[in-house]
Design a protein around this motif. Structure first.
Motif, PDB file in Angstrom:
ATOM      1  N   ALA A 239       0.836  -1.190   0.000  1.00  0.00           N
ATOM      2  CA  ALA A 239       0.000   0.000   0.000  1.00  0.00           C
ATOM      3  C   ALA A 239       0.862   1.227   0.000  1.00  0.00           C
ATOM      4  O   ALA A 239       1.907   1.277   0.636  1.00  0.00           O
ATOM      5  CB  ALA A 239      -0.860  -0.002   1.247  1.00  0.00           C
ATOM      6  N   SER A 240       0.431   2.205  -0.718  1.00  0.00           N
ATOM      7  CA  SER A 240       1.140   3.472  -0.606  1.00  0.00           C
ATOM      8  C   SER A 240       0.513   4.270   0.511  1.00  0.00           C
ATOM      9  O   SER A 240      -0.556   3.935   0.984  1.00  0.00           O
ATOM     10  CB  SER A 240       1.079   4.201  -1.926  1.00  0.00           C
ATOM     11  OG  SER A 240      -0.232   4.125  -2.421  1.00  0.00           O
TER      12      SER A 240
ATOM     13  N   ALA B  79      -0.943  13.512   0.325  1.00  0.00           N
ATOM     14  CA  ALA B  79       0.186  12.976  -0.444  1.00  0.00           C
ATOM     15  C   ALA B  79      -0.181  12.916  -1.923  1.00  0.00           C
ATOM     16  O   ALA B  79      -1.256  12.470  -2.286  1.00  0.00           O
ATOM     17  CB  ALA B  79       0.558  11.589   0.063  1.00  0.00           C
ATOM     18  N   ILE B  80       0.716  13.366  -2.769  1.00  0.00           N
ATOM     19  CA  ILE B  80       0.474  13.281  -4.211  1.00  0.00           C
ATOM     20  C   ILE B  80       1.599  12.504  -4.874  1.00  0.00           C
ATOM     21  O   ILE B  80       2.749  12.594  -4.472  1.00  0.00           O
ATOM     22  CB  ILE B  80       0.331  14.677  -4.864  1.00  0.00           C
ATOM     23  CG1 ILE B  80       1.575  15.526  -4.649  1.00  0.00           C
ATOM     24  CG2 ILE B  80      -0.898  15.378  -4.354  1.00  0.00           C
ATOM     25  CD1 ILE B  80       1.548  16.804  -5.443  1.00  0.00           C
ATOM     26  N   PRO B  81       1.264  11.732  -5.904  1.00  0.00           N
ATOM     27  CA  PRO B  81       2.315  10.968  -6.580  1.00  0.00           C
ATOM     28  C   PRO B  81       3.144  11.869  -7.473  1.00  0.00           C
ATOM     29  O   PRO B  81       2.733  12.976  -7.824  1.00  0.00           O
ATOM     30  CB  PRO B  81       1.518   9.962  -7.406  1.00  0.00           C
ATOM     31  CG  PRO B  81       0.229  10.632  -7.668  1.00  0.00           C
ATOM     32  CD  PRO B  81      -0.053  11.507  -6.501  1.00  0.00           C
ATOM     33  N   LEU B  82       4.295  11.361  -7.868  1.00  0.00           N
ATOM     34  CA  LEU B  82       5.208  12.149  -8.674  1.00  0.00           C
ATOM     35  C   LEU B  82       4.606  12.561 -10.008  1.00  0.00           C
ATOM     36  O   LEU B  82       4.801  13.687 -10.471  1.00  0.00           O
ATOM     37  CB  LEU B  82       6.474  11.322  -8.920  1.00  0.00           C
ATOM     38  CG  LEU B  82       7.642  12.043  -9.570  1.00  0.00           C
ATOM     39  CD1 LEU B  82       8.090  13.164  -8.690  1.00  0.00           C
ATOM     40  CD2 LEU B  82       8.767  11.053  -9.807  1.00  0.00           C
TER      41      LEU B  82
ATOM     42  N   VAL C 228       9.347  -6.015  -4.392  1.00  0.00           N
ATOM     43  CA  VAL C 228       8.026  -5.496  -4.015  1.00  0.00           C
ATOM     44  C   VAL C 228       8.061  -3.983  -3.931  1.00  0.00           C
ATOM     45  O   VAL C 228       7.185  -3.284  -4.443  1.00  0.00           O
ATOM     46  CB  VAL C 228       7.592  -6.078  -2.646  1.00  0.00           C
ATOM     47  CG1 VAL C 228       6.356  -5.375  -2.140  1.00  0.00           C
ATOM     48  CG2 VAL C 228       7.339  -7.547  -2.765  1.00  0.00           C
ATOM     49  N   GLN C 229       9.099  -3.463  -3.305  1.00  0.00           N
ATOM     50  CA  GLN C 229       9.192  -2.013  -3.158  1.00  0.00           C
ATOM     51  C   GLN C 229       9.279  -1.334  -4.512  1.00  0.00           C
ATOM     52  O   GLN C 229       8.613  -0.328  -4.760  1.00  0.00           O
ATOM     53  CB  GLN C 229      10.436  -1.658  -2.334  1.00  0.00           C
ATOM     54  CG  GLN C 229      10.323  -2.097  -0.892  1.00  0.00           C
ATOM     55  CD  GLN C 229      11.487  -1.617  -0.065  1.00  0.00           C
ATOM     56  OE1 GLN C 229      12.137  -0.645  -0.408  1.00  0.00           O
ATOM     57  NE2 GLN C 229      11.737  -2.300   1.025  1.00  0.00           N
TER      58      GLN C 229
ATOM     59  N   ASP D  45       6.859   2.075  -8.417  1.00  0.00           N
ATOM     60  CA  ASP D  45       6.652   2.360  -9.839  1.00  0.00           C
ATOM     61  C   ASP D  45       5.178   2.532 -10.147  1.00  0.00           C
ATOM     62  O   ASP D  45       4.791   3.440 -10.879  1.00  0.00           O
ATOM     63  CB  ASP D  45       7.218   1.219 -10.694  1.00  0.00           C
ATOM     64  CG  ASP D  45       8.700   1.373 -10.917  1.00  0.00           C
ATOM     65  OD1 ASP D  45       9.332   0.434 -11.429  1.00  0.00           O
ATOM     66  OD2 ASP D  45       9.232   2.446 -10.573  1.00  0.00           O
ATOM     67  N   SER D  46       4.355   1.646  -9.581  1.00  0.00           N
ATOM     68  CA  SER D  46       2.938   1.778  -9.920  1.00  0.00           C
ATOM     69  C   SER D  46       2.303   2.942  -9.196  1.00  0.00           C
ATOM     70  O   SER D  46       1.390   3.566  -9.715  1.00  0.00           O
ATOM     71  CB  SER D  46       2.179   0.487  -9.638  1.00  0.00           C
ATOM     72  OG  SER D  46       2.468   0.047  -8.350  1.00  0.00           O
ATOM     73  N   TYR D  47       2.801   3.277  -7.999  1.00  0.00           N
ATOM     74  CA  TYR D  47       2.183   4.396  -7.306  1.00  0.00           C
ATOM     75  C   TYR D  47       2.616   5.723  -7.894  1.00  0.00           C
ATOM     76  O   TYR D  47       1.816   6.614  -8.112  1.00  0.00           O
ATOM     77  CB  TYR D  47       2.533   4.351  -5.811  1.00  0.00           C
ATOM     78  CG  TYR D  47       2.112   5.592  -5.078  1.00  0.00           C
ATOM     79  CD1 TYR D  47       3.038   6.548  -4.710  1.00  0.00           C
ATOM     80  CD2 TYR D  47       0.772   5.826  -4.792  1.00  0.00           C
ATOM     81  CE1 TYR D  47       2.647   7.697  -4.056  1.00  0.00           C
ATOM     82  CE2 TYR D  47       0.377   6.975  -4.144  1.00  0.00           C
ATOM     83  CZ  TYR D  47       1.321   7.907  -3.779  1.00  0.00           C
ATOM     84  OH  TYR D  47       0.930   9.042  -3.149  1.00  0.00           O
ATOM     85  N   LEU D  48       3.898   5.860  -8.137  1.00  0.00           N
ATOM     86  CA  LEU D  48       4.394   7.156  -8.570  1.00  0.00           C
ATOM     87  C   LEU D  48       3.978   7.502  -9.986  1.00  0.00           C
ATOM     88  O   LEU D  48       3.823   8.666 -10.320  1.00  0.00           O
ATOM     89  CB  LEU D  48       5.925   7.192  -8.470  1.00  0.00           C
ATOM     90  CG  LEU D  48       6.498   7.175  -7.065  1.00  0.00           C
ATOM     91  CD1 LEU D  48       8.007   7.106  -7.131  1.00  0.00           C
ATOM     92  CD2 LEU D  48       6.060   8.380  -6.282  1.00  0.00           C
ATOM     93  N   TYR D  49       3.841   6.481 -10.838  1.00  0.00           N
ATOM     94  CA  TYR D  49       3.554   6.757 -12.237  1.00  0.00           C
ATOM     95  C   TYR D  49       2.187   6.276 -12.659  1.00  0.00           C
ATOM     96  O   TYR D  49       1.814   6.419 -13.806  1.00  0.00           O
ATOM     97  CB  TYR D  49       4.638   6.143 -13.127  1.00  0.00           C
ATOM     98  CG  TYR D  49       6.009   6.635 -12.757  1.00  0.00           C
ATOM     99  CD1 TYR D  49       6.932   5.802 -12.146  1.00  0.00           C
ATOM    100  CD2 TYR D  49       6.352   7.961 -12.968  1.00  0.00           C
ATOM    101  CE1 TYR D  49       8.175   6.270 -11.770  1.00  0.00           C
ATOM    102  CE2 TYR D  49       7.597   8.441 -12.601  1.00  0.00           C
ATOM    103  CZ  TYR D  49       8.502   7.595 -11.997  1.00  0.00           C
ATOM    104  OH  TYR D  49       9.720   8.059 -11.612  1.00  0.00           O
TER     105      TYR D  49
END
Lengths: 475, 304
Positions: free
Chosen positions: A2-3, A106-109, A428-429, A434-438
Motif C-alpha cells: 500500500a502506498s 500525499a500526491i504521486p510524482l 516489491v518495493q 513504480d505503480s504508485y508514482l507513475y
C-alpha cells in the motif's frame, strides 16, 4: 504494497452533520452560516426568508457554452481549467476559498508533471516510509527510489487555491457561494438551474442566487449534493480521523522526509494508521469502514503506537471525514457527471484520492470540450459516458489490484504481519513505487513475479500458522 | 445558532445544561458562554467538558482538564498531549447492537452509524479487537514482552542452539508468545529498539514439520476413512470392485470431488466461507459496473 496516502477531502462543515461535533476548531465559517448539509430545515428557513426579496439571477448568456462546476478541490480546479482552455464558459462554485480540507495530502510524482505543479506547492518530499506490523516489526521502504523520485506532501489549501487560480486565469469564473440544490430540466435543451447562496459581501449570510448552465460537473466531494440531486446512489465509506500534532523539533527531524504506516487490529480493523509529516507538524490518523463508532479508540491506539516518537506534542487540530470506498452506482446522468470523491474514485488499500480527483476532473472536462466541439453545441449523456468509459479502461486495473491487496493483506493480524514482511523485499518495493508514482500497473519480470507469488504465499502461511498456534496458547 | 444546534443535540447518555439563558448565542457576543456537558461514566472516569467560546465566527472547543481522550491500553493518554481539543464523548462501544437503534428516532443516523449501502447491524460492523476495548485476559495484561533471548530486534538464534542444532520449534514458540503479548497489549514502536525479525529465518522444513505434516496426516486419515467406507458400500451395492470403480469416468469424477471436498471443507461453516469469498471477489467489479447498467445506449466498458 500500500502506498501511504489517505485522502480525506471536502468541507469539514458537511461532516458536522453528525450529532457528534467533531469540529475543527478553526476558521470554518459554516458554523454561523447555515450549511446545507446540517439540516434541510436550516436551509429552507434561511432560503424562505430571502426568496421574497430578489433571488439574484445570473445573467443569461447564450445557451451554447454555459457550464457549471460545483465546488473546487483538485477535481473542480482541474476540470475548470480544462473547460476554460477549451473555450467553454465555466463557473466554479466554492463555499470557502481558503478552506483547509482534512486530507492526508500525499500526491504521486506523476501529478507534478501532468498538472504542471510548481515546486513551491510541495511542502515536503517524502522519500522513506516505515511500515510497522502489529508486533512492531518495522520495515524501511524506499531504498529503491532514485534521487528525483518522491511522494509530495501538500497542504490542501495551497494546492486547491493554486488550481483554482489557474483556472481563473484561463477564463473560468469563481463564485464564492454555497451550492444548495439543482433543478434538473425536463428536456435536452433547457438549462440546469443551480440554486446557491452567494457570499458576495453584500450581506453577512449571503444572498440566494440561481445560475443557469448547460452541464454540471459535480466535484463537491464525498458528501456531494450534486450526486444526491441526480440520484447517483449511495456508497460505502470509511471514516478517516486525523489529528494534527505539533511535536518538538528534535522529534520532527525524524519525520523530515519519512512517513509511517501502522497496521494492526488495535489501529484499525480494515485500514491503517498513519503518521505523515506536514509543513511543520505531523498528522496522525486512522480510518475504518466496518467499525466507525470505535474510531476514537483506534485513534488513541494509533497515538499510543507512535507514542515514543510524538511524545511532548500538542494537538493543534482534529479533523475527520468520510472517504468513499467504491464508485457510486450512477456516475453520470443526462448532462451531469461526477468526478473525484463525489464519484467515489478513491482507491482501496491506500485511500488515495487527490490524483484521481484531478485526473477525473480533467478527463471529464476533456470529454465535454470534445463533445460540445469547444462549446458550440449541446452535449448529451453519451459524451459523458465517453469519459466514464475512458476512465474505467485506464484505471480499472489499478483499482482492482489495490482492492485485491486490501482484501488479502488487511484481513487479519497474521495477514498484516505477512504484508509487512513482504514489504521488506526489494522487488516489491520497486513494483509498488513504480505503480504508485507513475500510476501504471507495471507487469514486471515474470520470473520475479513468480518468486514474489511464492514468497507471498509463504509469508501468509507462516503468519497464519503462528496465529493458529497462539490461539492454542492458554497463557 | 447553528453552533448551538449542533452541539446541543443530546448525545446518548449526555445531559446538556446550558448555563447561558435560553442557550442562544449571539454571534457578536465577545464573551463566552459556558456549556457544561456531563457525560455518563466512561471507563470509570467522570469527564466534564468544555468551555465553549464564540468569538465572531470562530468556534473553539477547549478541554477544561488536560486529560486526553482516554486510552484503550491506558498507557499514554496523558503523556503525549498537553492540550487537547475536548470532543464530546460517545457511548462506549461494546460491539454490535449496543448503539441506539436507528428506527426508534426519526432522526437520520449519523455518518458514524450508517454504513453507506449497508444498514442495521451490518453497518455497525464487528466489535473492535479486544486490545482496542482494553479488554484483555488478566494473565496477559500483566505480561509485557520481556524475553532474554530477544536481542537487537530479533531472536538470538545462538541461544536456541545446542550442539550445533537449532531448536526451531522453540523459536516458533517464542515468537508466538511475543506476537500474542503484543497483539493484546500493543506497545509503542520506537526507533532505538527496532524489530527486524522475519519469519523466513526459520527454514521451510521446520514449518512443514511443525504445521503441515500433522494436518496432512489428519486430512489423509479422513480421506482414507471416507474412501474406504464408500468403496465398500459401492462394492456391496453393485458388486464392482475397488479397481473397477475407478475405471469409469463417473468414478474418477466422484473421487476428484471427494478429495477436493475433504481439503476445502473441514467444517460446515466452510461452505459459507467459500461462498462469501466467491461473492467478495466479484463484488468490487459489480460496484464499478453499476454505472453502466442503466446506460441509455448499452455501451459497456470492455475493460471490466
Amino acid at each position: 504494497m500500500a502506498s501511504l496516502q489517505a485522502v480525506i477531502t471536502a468541507s469539514p462543515a458537511s461532516f458536522a452533520a453528525s450529532s457528534r461535533a467533531v469540529s475543527s476548531h478553526s476558521e470554518t465559517a459554516a458554523v454561523l452560516v447555515p450549511c446545507a448539509s446540517i439540516s434541510s430545515r436550516g436551509v429552507s428557513t434561511s432560503c424562505l426568508g430571502f426568496v421574497a426579496s430578489s433571488g439574484r439571477n445570473a445573467s443569461l448568456k447564450s445557451f451554447e457554452g454555459l457550464r457549471g462546476l460545483n465546488a473546487s478541490g483538485p477535481a473542480g480546479g482541474c476540470a475548470a481549467e480544462t473547460l476554460a482552455k477549451g473555450g467553454i464558459e465555466t463557473f466554479l462554485i466554492e463555499r470557502k476559498l481558503d478552506n483547509a480540507k482534512p486530507c492526508g495530502g500525499a500526491i504521486p510524482l506523476c501529478m507534478v508533471g501532468e498538472f504542471d505543479l510548481p515546486p513551491e506547492i510541495i511542502d515536503r518530499k517524502v522519500t522513506k516510509m516505515k511500515m510497522i506490523s502489529p508486533s512492531n516489526v518495522a520495515v524501511d521502504v524506499g531504498k529503491t527510489l532514485n534521487d528525483d523520485e518522491y511522494i509530495g506532501m501538500v497542504r490542501r489549501e495551497v494546492l486547491d487555491s493554486f488550481l483554482r487560480e489557474r483556472a481563473q486565469k484561463n477564463g473560468a469564473s469563481i463564485i464564492n457561494g454555497l451550492f444548495l440544490r439543482m433543478e434538473v430540466p425536463k428536456d435536452n435543451d433547457s438549462p440546469y438551474r443551480l440554486h446557491y447562496t452567494n457570499f458576495d459581501g453584500s450581506s453577512k449570510i449571503g444572498t440566494p442566487a440561481v445560475l443557469e448552465v448547460d452541464a454540471v460537473i459535480g466535484a463537491d466531494g464525498a458528501n456531494s449534493r450534486v450526486a444526491k440531486d441526480i440520484d447517483a446512489g449511495e456508497y460505502d465509506y470509511a471514516i478517516a480521523f486525523q489529528e494534527r500534532i505539533k511535536i518538538p523539533e528534535d522529534k520532527m527531524e525524524y519525520y523530515e522526509n519519512l512517513a509511517e504506516m501502522y497496521v494492526g487490529d488495535d489501529v484499525s480493523p480494515d485500514f491503517y494508521g498513519w503518521v505523515f509529516p506536514k509543513c511543520d507538524h505531523v498528522a496522525v490518523g486512522t480510518g475504518t469502514v466496518i467499525n466507525k463508532p470505535a474510531i476514537k479508540k483506534y485513534q488513541t491506539a494509533t497515538r499510543n503506537r507512535a507514542k515514543d516518537k510524538i511524545a511532548g506534542g500538542k494537538i493543534i487540530r482534529v479533523e475527520a471525514h468520510p472517504i468513499p470506498e467504491h464508485p457510486r452506482p450512477r456516475r453520470a446522468s443526462d448532462r451531469v457527471a461526477l468526478v473525484g470523491d463525489a464519484a467515489g474514485y478513491v482507491t482501496k488499500c491506500s485511500g488515495e484520492g487527490i490524483y484521481f480527483a484531478a485526473k477525473s476532473g480533467r478527463m471529464c472536462a476533456e470529454a465535454i470540450v470534445e463533445g460540445s466541439a469547444n462549446g458550440t453545441r449541446m452535449i448529451d449523456e453519451s459524451d459523458l459516458r465517453t469519459y466514464l468509459d475512458k476512465w474505467d479502461k485506464k484505471y480499472w486495473a489499478t483499482y482492482k489490484v489495490l482492492d485485491i491487496l486490501q482484501k488479502v493483506f488487511y484481513r487479519s493480524n497474521p495477514a498484516r504481519e505477512a504484508f509487512v514482511e513482504m514489504c521488506a523485499d526489494d522487488y516489491v518495493q520497486k513494483m509498488t513505487f513504480d505503480s504508485y508514482l507513475y500510476k501504471v500497473v507495471v507487469p514486471g519480470n515474470p520470473l520475479d513475479d513468480l518468486k514474489l507469488a511464492v514468497n507471498t504465499i509463504g509469508s501468509l502461511i507462516r503468519a497464519n500458522a503462528l496465529r493458529k498456534e497462539s490461539e492454542k496458547m492458554t497463557v | 445558532m447553528a453552533a448551538m444546534v449542533t452541539l446541543a443535540k443530546p448525545l446518548t447518555g449526555a445531559v446538556v445544561a446550558p448555563v447561558a439563558s435560553g442557550g442562544a448565542l449571539s454571534p457578536n457576543a465577545g464573551k463566552s458562554s459556558q456549556l457544561l456537558v456531563s457525560c455518563r461514566r466512561w471507563q470509570g472516569r467522570y469527564r466534564t467538558v468544555v468551555n465553549v467560546e464564540s468569538t465572531g465566527s470562530r468556534f473553539v472547543v477547549r478541554a477544561s482538564d488536560g486529560e486526553g481522550l482516554g486510552s484503550a491500553a491506558d498507557a499514554g493518554g496523558n503523556s503525549i498531549v498537553l492540550e487537547v481539543a475536548g470532543l464530546p464523548e460517545e457511548p462506549e462501544t461494546e460491539g454490535i447492537g449496543n448503539l441506539a437503534p436507528p428506527t426508534s428516532s426519526p432522526r437520520k443516523p449519523s455518518p458514524l452509524a450508517k454504513g453507506g449501502t449497508l444498514d442495521g447491524p451490518q453497518a455497525e460492523g464487528k466489535a473492535p479487537a479486544a486490545a482496542t476495548l482494553g479488554k484483555t485476559s488478566p494473565a496477559l495484561s500483566l505480561g509485557t514482552f520481556d524475553d532474554p533471548r530477544w536481542k537487537n530486534g530479533t531472536w538470538d538464534l545462538s541461544q536456541f542452539t545446542t550442539d550445533g542444532k537449532t531448536d526451531w520449534d522453540a523459536v516458533i514458540d517464542a515468537e508466538v508468545v511475543r506476537r500474542k503479548i503484543l497483539e493484546t497489549n500493543p506497545v509503542s514502536s520506537n526507533n532505538e529498539d527496532e524489530v527486524v525479525f522475519d519469519t523466513s529465518i526459520v527454514p521451510w522444513w521446520a514449518w512443514v514439520k511443525r504445521f503441515h505434516l500433522p494436518e496432512a496426516e489428519l486430512l489423509n486419515g479422513r480421506a482414507a476413512m471416507i474412501g474406504y467406507a464408500s468403496g465398500w458400500l459401492v462394492d456391496a451395492a453393485t458388486g464392482i470392485g475397488l479397481v473397477d470403480q475407478q475405471n469409469s469416468f463417473f468414478g474418477k469424477l466422484l473421487l476428484f470431488i471427494s478429495v477436493v471436498g475433504v481439503l476445502a471443507i473441514r467444517k460446515t461453516s466452510d461452505v459459507d466461507t467459500i461462498r462469501d469469498l466467491a461473492k467478495e471477489s466479484t463484488y468490487y467489479d459489480k460496484q464499478w459496473q453499476a454505472t453502466w447498467k442503466d446506460a441509455k445506449d448499452p455501451e459497456k466498458s470492455d475493460a471490466l
